[in-house]
Design a protein around this motif. Structure first.
Motif, PDB file in Angstrom:
ATOM      1  N   SER A 159     -56.527-114.775  69.148  1.00 20.02           N
ATOM      2  CA  SER A 159     -55.963-113.454  68.870  1.00 20.02           C
ATOM      3  C   SER A 159     -56.999-112.343  69.071  1.00 20.02           C
ATOM      4  O   SER A 159     -56.674-111.166  68.936  1.00 20.02           O
ATOM      5  CB  SER A 159     -55.412-113.394  67.445  1.00 20.02           C
ATOM      6  OG  SER A 159     -56.455-113.581  66.497  1.00 20.02           O
ATOM      7  N   GLY A 160     -58.247-112.727  69.384  1.00 25.86           N
ATOM      8  CA  GLY A 160     -59.268-111.735  69.705  1.00 25.86           C
ATOM      9  C   GLY A 160     -60.250-111.406  68.606  1.00 25.86           C
ATOM     10  O   GLY A 160     -61.087-110.522  68.776  1.00 25.86           O
ATOM     11  N   THR A 161     -60.203-112.103  67.471  1.00 26.98           N
ATOM     12  CA  THR A 161     -61.168-111.858  66.403  1.00 26.98           C
ATOM     13  C   THR A 161     -62.499-112.526  66.740  1.00 26.98           C
ATOM     14  O   THR A 161     -62.522-113.733  67.010  1.00 26.98           O
ATOM     15  CB  THR A 161     -60.666-112.415  65.056  1.00 26.98           C
ATOM     16  OG1 THR A 161     -59.410-111.823  64.747  1.00 26.98           O
ATOM     17  CG2 THR A 161     -61.666-112.126  63.942  1.00 26.98           C
ATOM     18  N   PRO A 162     -63.619-111.795  66.748  1.00 25.16           N
ATOM     19  CA  PRO A 162     -64.908-112.434  67.031  1.00 25.16           C
ATOM     20  C   PRO A 162     -65.170-113.600  66.083  1.00 25.16           C
ATOM     21  O   PRO A 162     -64.872-113.526  64.885  1.00 25.16           O
ATOM     22  CB  PRO A 162     -65.908-111.292  66.806  1.00 25.16           C
ATOM     23  CG  PRO A 162     -65.119-110.050  67.062  1.00 25.16           C
ATOM     24  CD  PRO A 162     -63.738-110.342  66.549  1.00 25.16           C
ATOM     25  N   ALA A 163     -65.707-114.666  66.612  1.00 22.86           N
ATOM     26  CA  ALA A 163     -65.915-115.885  65.823  1.00 22.86           C
ATOM     27  C   ALA A 163     -66.716-115.618  64.561  1.00 22.86           C
ATOM     28  O   ALA A 163     -66.456-116.214  63.505  1.00 22.86           O
ATOM     29  CB  ALA A 163     -66.613-116.932  66.683  1.00 22.86           C
ATOM     30  N   LEU A 164     -67.677-114.709  64.641  1.00 22.31           N
ATOM     31  CA  LEU A 164     -68.549-114.460  63.501  1.00 22.31           C
ATOM     32  C   LEU A 164     -67.845-113.763  62.350  1.00 22.31           C
ATOM     33  O   LEU A 164     -68.382-113.673  61.253  1.00 22.31           O
ATOM     34  CB  LEU A 164     -69.751-113.641  63.949  1.00 22.31           C
ATOM     35  CG  LEU A 164     -70.621-114.336  65.006  1.00 22.31           C
ATOM     36  CD1 LEU A 164     -71.667-113.394  65.547  1.00 22.31           C
ATOM     37  CD2 LEU A 164     -71.283-115.567  64.420  1.00 22.31           C
TER      38      LEU A 164
END
Length: 206
Positions: A159-164
């Motif tokens: 969905s585009g949320t940065p992994a961090l």
């Protein structure tokens, strides 16, 4: 563990949980051993030996022994230790002892890490062991889509949320290995569904 990320922080699991913040940083390179005149990790030699993996105009250099001890803690005297020249330790300068075996990595301008990027790739779902987006598996699933030696990796959820920003703990987050999140390593949750993309040497895009 060899690490390079594109202008981000990565969470690494290797015995202990740690957080490393890097910008555009190369892999660690160890092209010489100190058994001769000393340990020479000169930038000019490294550029020839590892074409495309180091920018020609680094802005910083890090040096440590191959076991991970910072060069500043070894007590050795260095002939060269800067971003433009690289690193050199000469045995004759060490008061009767031999230089340690060193490795180096460089910080490069941000453009070096953003010119040749792959598309986003998602080969696995986290419903089993976890989400494995390892480089070896990606080469099998997407032949020819990723270079053999990426110089950076980016990871987000589908969905585009940065992994961090997900709160997950990562088992692997490394351009040469890819990415892996293991469900049993998560506290009170499971891995999210991730996708990855790699930065490759510019020659790969040409």
């Amino acid at each position: 563990m060899i690490i390079k990320v594109f202008a981000a922080c990565v969470v690494l699991v290797s015995g202990l949980l740690g957080v490393t913040c890097l910008k555009c940083t190369t892999h660690w390179f160890d092209r010489d051993d100190p058994s001769g005149k000393g340990d020479y990790e000169n930038l000019s030699d490294l550029l020839k030996e590892y074409p495309g993996l180091i920018c020609p105009n680094p802005t910083g250099i890090e040096v440590q022994t191959v076991s991970g001890q910072p060069a500043s803690q070894t007590g050795d005297i260095f002939q060269v230790n800067d971003a433009t020249g690289g690193f050199a330790c000469v045995n004759a300068d060490q008061n009767g002892k031999q230089c340690a075996d060193y490795r180096v990595r460089f910080t490069c301008p941000e453009m070096f890490c953003s010119v040749c990027r792959t598309s986003w790739l998602d080969r696995d779902d986290p419903s089993g062991r976890g989400d494995d987006e390892t480089l070896s598996d990606i080469h099998v699933t997407y032949p020819g889509k990723v270079c053999s030696q990426p110089i950076a990796i980016e990871v987000t959820t589908i969905s585009g949320t940065p992994a961090l920003q997900t709160g997950n703990i990562f088992h692997v987050y490394d351009p040469l290995q890819g990415f892996a999140c293991v469900n049993e390593q998560q506290t009170g949750s499971s891995c999210q569904d991730y996708m990855v993309r790699f930065t490759c040497p510019q020659i790969f895009c040409k």
